[in-house]
Design an enzyme around this catalytic site. Structure first.
Site, short mmCIF file in Angstrom:
data_model
loop_
_atom_site.label_atom_id
_atom_site.label_comp_id
_atom_site.label_asym_id
_atom_site.label_seq_id
_atom_site.Cartn_x
_atom_site.Cartn_y
_atom_site.Cartn_z
CE1 TYR A 64 0.87 2.11 13.74
CE2 TYR A 64 -0.90 3.90 12.73
CZ TYR A 64 0.10 3.11 12.28
OH TYR A 64 0.73 2.67 11.47
CD GLU B 256 -3.70 7.30 10.50
OE1 GLU B 256 -3.13 8.43 10.85
OE2 GLU B 256 -3.77 6.02 11.20
CD GLU C 174 -1.00 3.63 8.62
OE1 GLU C 174 -0.95 3.91 9.59
OE2 GLU C 174 -0.93 4.25 7.17
CG ASN D 79 -4.86 3.32 9.27
OD1 ASN D 79 -5.24 1.77 8.67
ND2 ASN D 79 -3.68 4.32 8.13
NE ARG E 138 -3.36 2.34 2.59
CZ ARG E 138 -3.22 3.42 4.33
NH1 ARG E 138 -1.90 2.94 5.15
NH2 ARG E 138 -3.31 4.30 4.22
CG HIS F 288 -0.75 8.99 3.99
ND1 HIS F 288 -0.79 7.38 4.20
CD2 HIS F 288 -0.53 9.86 4.72
CE1 HIS F 288 -0.28 7.14 4.96
NE2 HIS F 288 -0.33 8.69 6.09
#
Length: 465
Positions: free
Chosen positions: A307, A183, A371, A305, A94, A138
Site C-alpha cells: 500500500y 498479513e 492486495e 500486499n 481471492r 484473514h
C-alpha cells in the site's frame, strides 16, 4: 446485474500520455476480499464468535462502534456478487474462509453448513469462469482459541493445520491455489503488541510469540495441504520498502516489518539482528527444534500486499512506535506526497523497488500482488462514483508492477483491493477501498468508474495511454 459497455471512463492528466503497456501472456487479474469484512451473517448457520466479533463490541475499539454483523451481506448475496465480478471481467477472486464458520470453537466438530457455503461460492465462481484463490486465515480467529492464548499458544498453530486439512478436504478438488495466512504482521504486532486490532492486547513479548506461532501455523498447514495434494501453496505478507537517513534505523524497521517474516519463510531463519534486538521482550523459548524447517518448506507463490512505503529517521527522545517494539529514537516521517483517505503516501515507484528487492534477495519465488488499492472519499452522485483518483492510483501502480517485470521480477498476477466497499477493521465503515460502491443501508452495489476502467485493463491485459 448488468453493466453498460458504453460508459466512457477517462484518466487524469497525471497518467495520460505515459504510453501503452502490455503484461505477459497468462498474467492473472482479479480482486480480493476478506470474510469478516463482507460476509455478515455473523450469527447464522452455526458460525461461532471470532476475535473480531468480540473486539468490535468493545467500546472505543472500532470507529462508530461498527461491527461486521451485516457488513456487505455477501453471505446471502454471493451469487449476485459473483455475477457482478464476471460482468467486470475478473479472472480471479481471492477470498478468505471464516474459521469460526467451519469450527465454531476452533477445534473439534466441523460445522457442515459453513463448508456448504464456501462450496456454493466456489462452484458459483467456477461456473462464471473465475478462478478461486482461497486464504485460510484473514484475522477472524475463533474466540475460543483466543481464550486459551490465541496466537501466543502453540496449540493455535496445531489447530490451524487441522482446520486447513478440513477445508481442503471439501474444496481441494476445485481450488488449486491456497494461501495460508494474510498479513501475519498485522495479526501479531497490531493485535498483540499495539492493541489496535483484535484481540487488542498490548504486550510486545506476546507479539513476538504470535509471530512465531502464526508462521508455525503456516508451516504445519502447508505440510497438511501438500500431503492432501494441493497444487499451489503460499502465504501473503504485507511488505513495505523502508528508507531513511540512517542505515541502522532503516535496518531495524525493515527487520520488524519485512525480514522477520520473509527470512523464516524463504531462508529457514530469523534475522539475527531482529532476534537480538527483541531479547528485551522475549527469550525466544517458544522456538523449538524443527520449527524453522517446517516454516521454511518451499512455497509456490508469495503473496505481496503493498500500500505505501515507510520513511524513518533518527530522532533523539522519540518514544517507541507501539506497532514496532523497541523503536525508541526512530521517527516515522512523511513527505509531501499525495495521500489516501487512510493518510498513506501514494508512491507507485516504491512497488517497483519492493518487487525487485524480493526477486534479488529471495530468488526463485514467484510473486503475485494479492492486495493493492486505496481508500478515497468517494461520493455517489446520480448513480455514478467518479473516482478518478483511484484510477490514477491503480494506473501508476500497474505501471510500477510492469516496470518490475521488465527488471526481472517474476510477477504472475495482480489482485486489486477491494472488490467492494466493506468493513475496514478498526476504521469501521468510514473508509471506502472498493471498486464497487456499497450503500450499507440498502446493500445496493454500484460499480465505480475505476471498476469500469479496470475491466478494460483486464480485457487488454494492459494499459492504454
Amino acid at each position: 446485474m448488468s453493466l453498460s459497455t458504453g460508459t466512457s471512463v477517462g484518466i487524469s492528466e497525471e497518467t495520460a500520455g505515459k504510453g501503452d503497456i502490455t503484461f505477459p501472456k497468462g498474467f492473472v487479474w482479479g480482486t480480493a476480499t476478506a470474510s469478516y469484512q463482507i460476509e455478515g451473517a455473523a450469527h447464522e448457520d452455526g458460525r461461532g464468535p471470532s476475535i473480531w466479533d468480540t473486539f468490535s463490541r468493545t467500546p472505543g475499539k472500532v470507529v462508530g462502534g461498527h461491527t461486521g454483523d451485516v457488513a456487505c451481506d455477501h453471505y446471502h448475496r454471493y451469487r449476485d456478487d459473483v455475477a457482478m465480478m464476471a460482468d467486470l471481467g475478473m479472472q480471479a477472486y481471492r477470498f478468505s474462509i471464516a474459521w469460526p464458520r467451519i469450527q465454531p470453537d476452533g477445534s473439534g466438530p466441523v460445522n457442515p453448513r459453513g463448508l456448504d457455503f464456501y462450496e456454493r461460492l466456489v462452484d458459483e465462481l467456477r461456473g462464471h469462469g473465475i478462478t478461486p484463490i482461497v486464504t485460510l486465515y484473514h484475522w477472524d480467529l475463533p474466540q475460543a482459541l483466543e481464550d486459551r492464548g490465541g496466537w501466543t499458544s502453540r496449540e493455535t498453530a496445531e489447530r490451524f493445520a487441522e482446520y486447513a486439512a478440513i477445508v481442503h478436504g471439501r474444496l481441494g478438488d476445485r481450488v488449486e491455489t491456497w494461501t495460508t495466512l494474510n498479513e501475519p504482521w498485522c495479526s501479531s504486532f497490531l493485535g498483540y503488541g499495539a492493541g489496535i486490532h483484535a484481540p487488542g492486547r498490548t504486550e510486545p513479548g506476546a507479539a513476538f510469540a504470535a509471530v512465531h506461532h502464526l508462521l508455525l501455523g503456516h508451516g504445519l498447514a502447508t505440510a497438511e495441504l501438500r500431503a492432501a495434494g494441493a497444487k499451489q501453496v503460499g502465504i501473503t505478507l504485507n511488505l513495505a520498502p523502508i528508507s531513511g537517513n540512517d542505515p541502522l534505523a532503516v535496518a531495524h524497521i525493515d527487520g520488524l516489518q519485512n525480514r522477520i517474516f520473509l527470512d523464516p519463510v524463504l531462508r529457514k531463519e530469523y534475522p539475527a539482528d531482529v532476534v537480538e534486538r527483541a531479547r528485551r521482550f522475549t527469550d525466544w523459548s517458544f522456538v523449538r527444534d524443527g520449527d524453522l524447517d517446517l516454516i521454511g518448506a518451499p512455497i509456490d507463490l508469495l503473496g505481496v500486499n503493498y500500500y505505501s512505503p515507510t520513511t524513518v529517521e533518527l530522532r533523539a527522545g522519540q518514544p517507541a512506535n507501539p506497532v514496532h517494539p523497541g523503536s525508541e529514537g526512530i521517527a516515522f516521517v512523511q513527505g509531501d506526497e499525495e495521500r489516501t483517505a487512510m493518510g498513506w503516501s501514494v508512491v507507485p515507484s516504491a512497488l517497483t523497488d519492493l518487487l525487485v528487492r524480493l526477486s534479488r534477495d529471495y530468488p526463485g519465488t514467484p510473486l503475485i500482488i494479492t492486495e493493492n488499492g486505496a481508500a478515497f472519499d468517494d461520493v455517489l452522485v446520480d448513480g455514478r462514483v467518479a473516482d478518478e483518483r483511484r484510477i490514477a492510483f491503480l494506473d501508476g501502480h500497474f505501471r510500477a508492477a510492469h516496470a518490475a517485470i521488465e527488471a526481472g521480477a517474476d510477477l504472475r498476477g495482480y489482485l486489486v483491493w477491494s472488490l467492494m466497499d466493506n468493513f475496514e477493521w478498526a476504521e469501521g465503515y468510514g473508509k471506502r477501498f472498493g471498486l464497487v460502491h456499497v450503500d450499507y443501508a440498502s446493500q445496493n452495489r454500484v460499480p465505480k468508474d475505476s471498476a469500469l476502467w479496470y475491466r478494460e485493463v483486464v480485457r487488454r491485459n494492459g494499459i492504454r495511454s
